[in-house]
Design a protein around this motif. Structure first.
Motif, PDB file in Angstrom:
ATOM      1  N   ALA A  16      -3.940   0.137  -2.988  1.00 20.79           N
ATOM      2  CA  ALA A  16      -3.457  -0.968  -2.496  1.00 20.79           C
ATOM      3  C   ALA A  16      -3.248  -2.234  -3.596  1.00 20.79           C
ATOM      4  O   ALA A  16      -4.264  -2.467  -4.396  1.00 20.79           O
ATOM      5  CB  ALA A  16      -4.137  -1.663  -1.499  1.00 20.79           C
ATOM      6  N   THR A  17      -2.274  -3.197  -3.478  1.00 23.63           N
ATOM      7  CA  THR A  17      -2.113  -4.164  -4.408  1.00 23.63           C
ATOM      8  C   THR A  17      -1.775  -5.485  -3.751  1.00 23.63           C
ATOM      9  O   THR A  17      -1.231  -5.356  -2.656  1.00 23.63           O
ATOM     10  CB  THR A  17      -0.926  -4.021  -5.416  1.00 23.63           C
ATOM     11  N   ILE A  33      -6.429  -4.012  -5.482  1.00 28.90           N
ATOM     12  CA  ILE A  33      -7.206  -4.691  -4.606  1.00 28.90           C
ATOM     13  C   ILE A  33      -8.289  -3.785  -3.969  1.00 28.90           C
ATOM     14  O   ILE A  33      -7.886  -2.441  -3.415  1.00 28.90           O
ATOM     15  CB  ILE A  33      -6.869  -5.705  -3.361  1.00 28.90           C
ATOM     16  N   ARG A  34      -9.680  -4.032  -3.975  1.00 25.21           N
ATOM     17  CA  ARG A  34     -10.545  -3.162  -3.088  1.00 25.21           C
ATOM     18  C   ARG A  34     -11.374  -3.954  -2.283  1.00 25.21           C
ATOM     19  O   ARG A  34     -11.677  -5.108  -2.379  1.00 25.21           O
ATOM     20  CB  ARG A  34     -11.418  -2.699  -4.204  1.00 25.21           C
ATOM     21  N   SER A  35     -11.622  -3.167  -1.014  1.00 23.26           N
ATOM     22  CA  SER A  35     -12.339  -3.942   0.037  1.00 23.26           C
ATOM     23  C   SER A  35     -13.837  -3.777  -0.226  1.00 23.26           C
ATOM     24  O   SER A  35     -14.383  -4.959   0.122  1.00 23.26           O
ATOM     25  CB  SER A  35     -11.999  -3.292   1.149  1.00 23.26           C
ATOM     26  N   ALA A  75      -7.097   0.245   0.263  1.00 22.51           N
ATOM     27  CA  ALA A  75      -8.222  -0.370  -0.532  1.00 22.51           C
ATOM     28  C   ALA A  75      -9.583  -0.053  -0.322  1.00 22.51           C
ATOM     29  O   ALA A  75     -10.585  -0.634  -1.149  1.00 22.51           O
ATOM     30  CB  ALA A  75      -8.059  -1.790   0.033  1.00 22.51           C
ATOM     31  N   ALA A  91       0.775  -1.084   0.033  1.00 26.23           N
ATOM     32  CA  ALA A  91      -0.020   0.074  -0.132  1.00 26.23           C
ATOM     33  C   ALA A  91       0.779   1.249   0.069  1.00 26.23           C
ATOM     34  O   ALA A  91       1.870   1.343   0.617  1.00 26.23           O
ATOM     35  CB  ALA A  91      -0.873   0.064   1.306  1.00 26.23           C
ATOM     36  N   ALA A 126      -8.824  -5.971   3.405  1.00 28.78           N
ATOM     37  CA  ALA A 126      -8.604  -5.145   2.201  1.00 28.78           C
ATOM     38  C   ALA A 126      -9.041  -5.999   1.121  1.00 28.78           C
ATOM     39  O   ALA A 126      -9.480  -5.228  -0.107  1.00 28.78           O
ATOM     40  CB  ALA A 126      -6.866  -4.975   2.114  1.00 28.78           C
ATOM     41  N   ARG A 127      -8.946  -7.164   0.950  1.00 26.03           N
ATOM     42  CA  ARG A 127      -9.638  -8.007  -0.250  1.00 26.03           C
ATOM     43  C   ARG A 127     -10.926  -8.151  -0.197  1.00 26.03           C
ATOM     44  O   ARG A 127     -11.559  -8.602  -1.139  1.00 26.03           O
ATOM     45  CB  ARG A 127      -8.864  -9.369  -0.091  1.00 26.03           C
TER      46      ARG A 127
END
Length: 278
Positions: free
Chosen positions: A150-151, A157-159, A237, A144, A210-211
């Motif tokens: 964030a990756t 990735i997105r929450s 994220a 991040a 975060a995922r």
């Protein structure tokens, strides 16, 4: 030179740090995974607070490599603070600070389970700038960077948000690590529509938020090395975090506890309300 490096990191130049984290794990952690001898495991503050030769060696490795990348920086690491609590004060200094947990989830590591990770965050004047979460046994690297997202293994990735009406899955402070007062606060989550469970590695729980595969966390301790990397990861994220006082969590300490990190602000606010007994 310090500002140039920070600008470099904030522009997405995180490869050098990723490489340093991977090298420390390859040199000091992976060779000892499922190969620890009994004398290489020590209780710090009782049977639930363990440290191994791998923790100490990996922190020493990271301390050397990270400060070499950024001359003038300092390291606040879990094992260094255990040896000298005054090291923690560096979080409030003007110097860039590397916040390091060499093995987050030491109990899992000792048991030979894959659910552990190395956590590194870069901060300055209490502000988180970048973070790295590396799970050696899973070969997963989450990164991040403040304002840049964030990756996970290079992919964004997105929450996201929980589905309307869904039962919220919440990872909470493990009973082994909580006082009676903290247990009572966490009991607020024992309600309809929420499914709390004891957490494993805090870093991997933050990655799950975060995922978007875990809805929230609820933690009752504030050591920066456990939370700094994950809090920035969740925020970048698209998630949110708040203490029971309704304020953002501060890595420098003095937070009202417990606190939560969640997939979105609405979920964070709901968990905060439950933790307050409302």
């Amino acid at each position: 030179m310090i500002d140039d490096f920070l600008d470099h990191v904030l522009a997405g130049g995180t490869t050098e740090v990723e490489e340093a984290v991977r090298k420390a794990a390859a040199a000091e952690i992976t060779p000892r995974f499922r190969r620890l001898a009994a004398h290489e495991i020590v209780e710090k503050n009782g049977p639930y607070d363990l440290v191994t030769v791998a923790d100490r060696a990996a922190e020493e490795h990271l301390t050397a490599s990270l400060t070499a990348l950024l001359p003038g920086s300092v390291v606040v690491g879990e094992e260094a603070v255990h040896a000298d609590p005054t090291v923690y004060e560096a979080l409030r200094s003007d110097a860039p600070v590397w916040i390091v947990d060499p093995i987050d989830g030491t109990r899992q590591f000792v048991r030979g389970e894959a659910g552990f990770c190395s956590l590194v965050a870069l901060a300055r004047r209490g502000e988180l700038l970048a973070s790295w979460t590396f799970a050696p046994a899973l070969d997963e690297m989450a990164v991040a960077v403040r304002g840049r997202g964030a990756t996970l293994d290079g992919a964004p990735i997105r929450s996201g948000s929980p589905a309307p009406g869904a039962v919220l899955e919440v990872a909470t402070s493990h009973p082994d690590y909580t006082t009676e007062d903290q247990k009572r606060a966490l009991l607020g989550l024992d309600t309809e529509g929420v499914r709390p469970r004891p957490c494993g590695s805090a870093g991997l729980e933050y990655l799950a938020v975060a995922r978007g595969v875990l809805d929230a966390t609820a933690f009752s301790w504030e050591y920066a090395w456990d939370h700094a990397a994950g809090l920035l990861l969740v925020a970048e994220a698209g998630g949110a975090h708040t203490t029971v006082a309704g304020e953002p969590f501060h890595i420098t300490g003095g937070n009202a506890l417990p606190f939560t990190a969640a997939r979105d602000a609405a979920t964070a606010d709901r968990i905060r309300t439950l933790l307050r007994g409302q």
